[in-house]
Write an enzyme that holds these catalytic residues in place. Structure first.
Site, PDB file in Angstrom:
ATOM      1  N   TYR A   1      18.708  29.494   0.234  1.00  0.00           N
ATOM      2  CA  TYR A   1      18.595  28.215   1.393  1.00  0.00           C
ATOM      3  C   TYR A   1      18.958  28.627   2.306  1.00  0.00           C
ATOM      4  O   TYR A   1      18.141  28.431   3.157  1.00  0.00           O
ATOM      5  CB  TYR A   1      20.436  28.182   1.099  1.00  0.00           C
TER       6      TYR A   1
ATOM      7  N   SER B   1      19.722  25.535  11.011  1.00  0.00           N
ATOM      8  CA  SER B   1      21.402  26.468  11.060  1.00  0.00           C
ATOM      9  C   SER B   1      21.107  27.692  11.279  1.00  0.00           C
ATOM     10  O   SER B   1      20.296  28.557  11.718  1.00  0.00           O
ATOM     11  CB  SER B   1      21.664  26.936   9.497  1.00  0.00           C
TER      12      SER B   1
HETATM   13  N1  LIG Z   1      27.384  21.317   6.725  1.00  0.00           N
HETATM   14  C1  LIG Z   1      26.688  22.384   7.021  1.00  0.00           C
HETATM   15  O1  LIG Z   1      27.901  23.210   6.775  1.00  0.00           O
HETATM   16  C2  LIG Z   1      25.107  22.685   7.780  1.00  0.00           C
HETATM   17  C3  LIG Z   1      25.656  23.645   8.117  1.00  0.00           C
HETATM   18  C4  LIG Z   1      23.978  24.259   8.647  1.00  0.00           C
HETATM   19  C5  LIG Z   1      22.598  23.462   8.600  1.00  0.00           C
HETATM   20  N2  LIG Z   1      23.393  21.801   7.768  1.00  0.00           N
HETATM   21  C6  LIG Z   1      22.533  21.099   7.102  1.00  0.00           C
HETATM   22  O2  LIG Z   1      22.676  20.513   8.341  1.00  0.00           O
HETATM   23  C7  LIG Z   1      21.467  19.023   6.775  1.00  0.00           C
HETATM   24  C8  LIG Z   1      22.122  18.098   7.159  1.00  0.00           C
HETATM   25  O3  LIG Z   1      23.339  17.816   5.616  1.00  0.00           O
HETATM   26  P1  LIG Z   1      25.077  18.471   6.087  1.00  0.00           P
HETATM   27  O4  LIG Z   1      25.752  18.720   6.529  1.00  0.00           O
HETATM   28  O5  LIG Z   1      24.977  15.775   6.643  1.00  0.00           O
HETATM   29  O6  LIG Z   1      25.320  17.663   4.596  1.00  0.00           O
HETATM   30  P2  LIG Z   1      24.887  16.158   3.906  1.00  0.00           P
HETATM   31  O7  LIG Z   1      26.706  15.128   3.963  1.00  0.00           O
HETATM   32  O8  LIG Z   1      25.146  16.798   2.148  1.00  0.00           O
HETATM   33  O9  LIG Z   1      24.241  15.555   3.536  1.00  0.00           O
HETATM   34  C9  LIG Z   1      22.749  15.695   3.572  1.00  0.00           C
HETATM   35  C10 LIG Z   1      21.379  14.669   3.273  1.00  0.00           C
HETATM   36  O10 LIG Z   1      20.291  14.856   2.766  1.00  0.00           O
HETATM   37  C11 LIG Z   1      19.951  14.075   2.088  1.00  0.00           C
HETATM   38  N3  LIG Z   1      19.318  14.862   0.436  1.00  0.00           N
HETATM   39  C12 LIG Z   1      19.524  15.360   0.075  1.00  0.00           C
HETATM   40  N4  LIG Z   1      19.074  15.331  -1.482  1.00  0.00           N
HETATM   41  C13 LIG Z   1      17.588  14.397  -0.485  1.00  0.00           C
HETATM   42  C14 LIG Z   1      16.230  14.126  -1.562  1.00  0.00           C
HETATM   43  N5  LIG Z   1      16.272  15.175  -2.330  1.00  0.00           N
HETATM   44  N6  LIG Z   1      15.642  13.996  -0.468  1.00  0.00           N
HETATM   45  C15 LIG Z   1      16.260  13.300   0.347  1.00  0.00           C
HETATM   46  N7  LIG Z   1      17.012  13.103   0.572  1.00  0.00           N
HETATM   47  C16 LIG Z   1      17.864  14.039   0.290  1.00  0.00           C
HETATM   48  C17 LIG Z   1      21.489  13.381   1.667  1.00  0.00           C
HETATM   49  O11 LIG Z   1      21.029  11.934   1.252  1.00  0.00           O
HETATM   50  P3  LIG Z   1      21.548  11.617  -0.743  1.00  0.00           P
HETATM   51  O12 LIG Z   1      22.023  12.582  -1.554  1.00  0.00           O
HETATM   52  O13 LIG Z   1      21.692  10.472  -0.556  1.00  0.00           O
HETATM   53  O14 LIG Z   1      19.844  11.464  -1.313  1.00  0.00           O
HETATM   54  C18 LIG Z   1      22.155  13.152   2.395  1.00  0.00           C
HETATM   55  O15 LIG Z   1      21.558  11.709   3.172  1.00  0.00           O
HETATM   56  C19 LIG Z   1      20.843  19.582   5.835  1.00  0.00           C
HETATM   57  O16 LIG Z   1      19.684  20.254   6.028  1.00  0.00           O
HETATM   58  C20 LIG Z   1      21.409  21.158   6.029  1.00  0.00           C
HETATM   59  O17 LIG Z   1      20.820  22.539   5.151  1.00  0.00           O
HETATM   60  C21 LIG Z   1      24.478  21.093   6.975  1.00  0.00           C
END
Ligand SMILES: NC(=O)c1ccc[n+]([C@@H]2O[C@H](COP(=O)([O-])OP(=O)(O)OC[C@H]3O[C@@H](n4cnc5c(N)ncnc54)[C@H](OP(=O)(O)O)[C@@H]3O)[C@@H](O)[C@H]2O)c1
Length: 257
Positions: free
Chosen positions: A152, A139
């Site tokens: 985080y 991120s």
């Molecule tokens: N969205 C943003 O603004 C943003 C910005 C920078 C970086 N990121 C990073 O991008 C990555 C993906 O996030 P996203 O934005 O796509 O959000 P998201 O839609 O909430 O996706 C998160 C994913 O992680 C899985 N997950 C969460 N807890 C888990 C666990 N304990 N075991 C296995 N899987 C788990 C969730 O699936 P289940 O709930 O089905 O387990 C979901 O598929 C993350 O690493 C996040 O930190 C996001």
């Protein structure tokens, strides 16, 4: 299975979009997350549309030992992972001392420990085969101080730093590692982290575009990839000249908006 990618956090957001891109190239997939019904639905969609092989593994990767279990299951089935997308992760709003410590510990187990373990296990096999690509979802938070979402930000700083060093160690091995560093992206992340309705996600990037750019950066073998130009300029050009107190104050305001 052929040209197989293992994607953690494939049930929604960036991970789900990465899965679609990978499948669209006729490459096979292992989808991992906790919500099996979402993974199953994505599998059906991808198999039908792209005629690829897709395996679903339900796993809570924050549980100690779960990454090893995942690796063992993959190896026992004879599946070769050529692409590792270490993408599962979550954040959490609030002042560090006011948050439940356990929530932050679980966050470190997923965002850091699971990523570290999976990269070690699958990375070794890739190196032995002389071929492989690893994409770690970090991120822009990984470059910044993170008041009011401190743990985080620290987990993502770990991912950025670890990727930089590992990329150097992997030179000449046929294996590359890339850290994807997005700013706010419109996914379930905001809701999960307690930012529902926050101004910080106004104008957030789309998960689809972010995944497309990330996939291209991974294929090129870039080490650090900031997926939006405005954040790249902020982090690489402006921030080095800003005093920490000012950067921290700006981030604190954003996290509380
Ligand atoms: N969205 C943003 O603004 C943003 C910005 C920078 C970086 N990121 C990073 O991008 C990555 C993906 O996030 P996203 O934005 O796509 O959000 P998201 O839609 O909430 O996706 C998160 C994913 O992680 C899985 N997950 C969460 N807890 C888990 C666990 N304990 N075991 C296995 N899987 C788990 C969730 O699936 P289940 O709930 O089905 O387990 C979901 O598929 C993350 O690493 C996040 O930190 C996001």
């Amino acid at each position: 299975m052929k040209n197989t990618a293992l994607i953690t956090g494939a049930s929604s957001g960036i991970g789900k979009e990465l899965a679609k891109i990978h499948a669209s190239k006729g490459r096979d997939l292992i989808l991992v997350a906790r919500r099996k019904e979402l993974l199953q639905a994505l599998k059906e969609e991808l198999v039908k549309k792209y005629n690829v092989e897709v395996q679903v593994i339900q796993k809570d990767l924050s549980v100690v030992g779960s990454s090893q279990e995942l690796y063992d299951e993959v190896v026992q089935n004879g599946w070769e992972v050529e692409y590792l997308f270490n993408n599962a992760g979550f954040g959490g709003k609030g002042a560090f001392l006011d948050r439940e410590l356990e929530a932050d510990v679980v966050m470190v187990r997923l965002n850091v420990m699971a990523l570290l373990k999976l990269t070690h296990l699958f990375g070794k096999d890739m190196k032995a085969r002389g071929k492989g690509k690893i994409l770690q979802t970090a991120s822009t938070a990984g470059f910044l101080p993170g008041p009011y979402q401190n743990t985080y930000f620290a987990t993502k700083a770990f991912v950025v730093s670890h990727t930089k060093g590992l990329a150097h160690e992997l030179k000449g091995t046929g294996v590359t590692v890339t850290a994807l560093c997005p700013g706010p992206v419109a996914t379930e992340f905001a809701q999960v982290a307690g930012f529902g309705g926050s101004q910080m996600f106004d104008g957030a990037a789309s998960a689809q575009k972010t995944a497309q750019k990330a996939y291209a950066a991974m294929e090129k073998g870039k080490t650090i990839f900031i997926s939006e130009l405005k954040f790249a300029l902020l982090i690489r050009v402006l921030m080095p000249f800003m005093p920490l107190s000012i950067t921290s104050a700006i981030i604190a305001k954003m996290q509380q908006s």
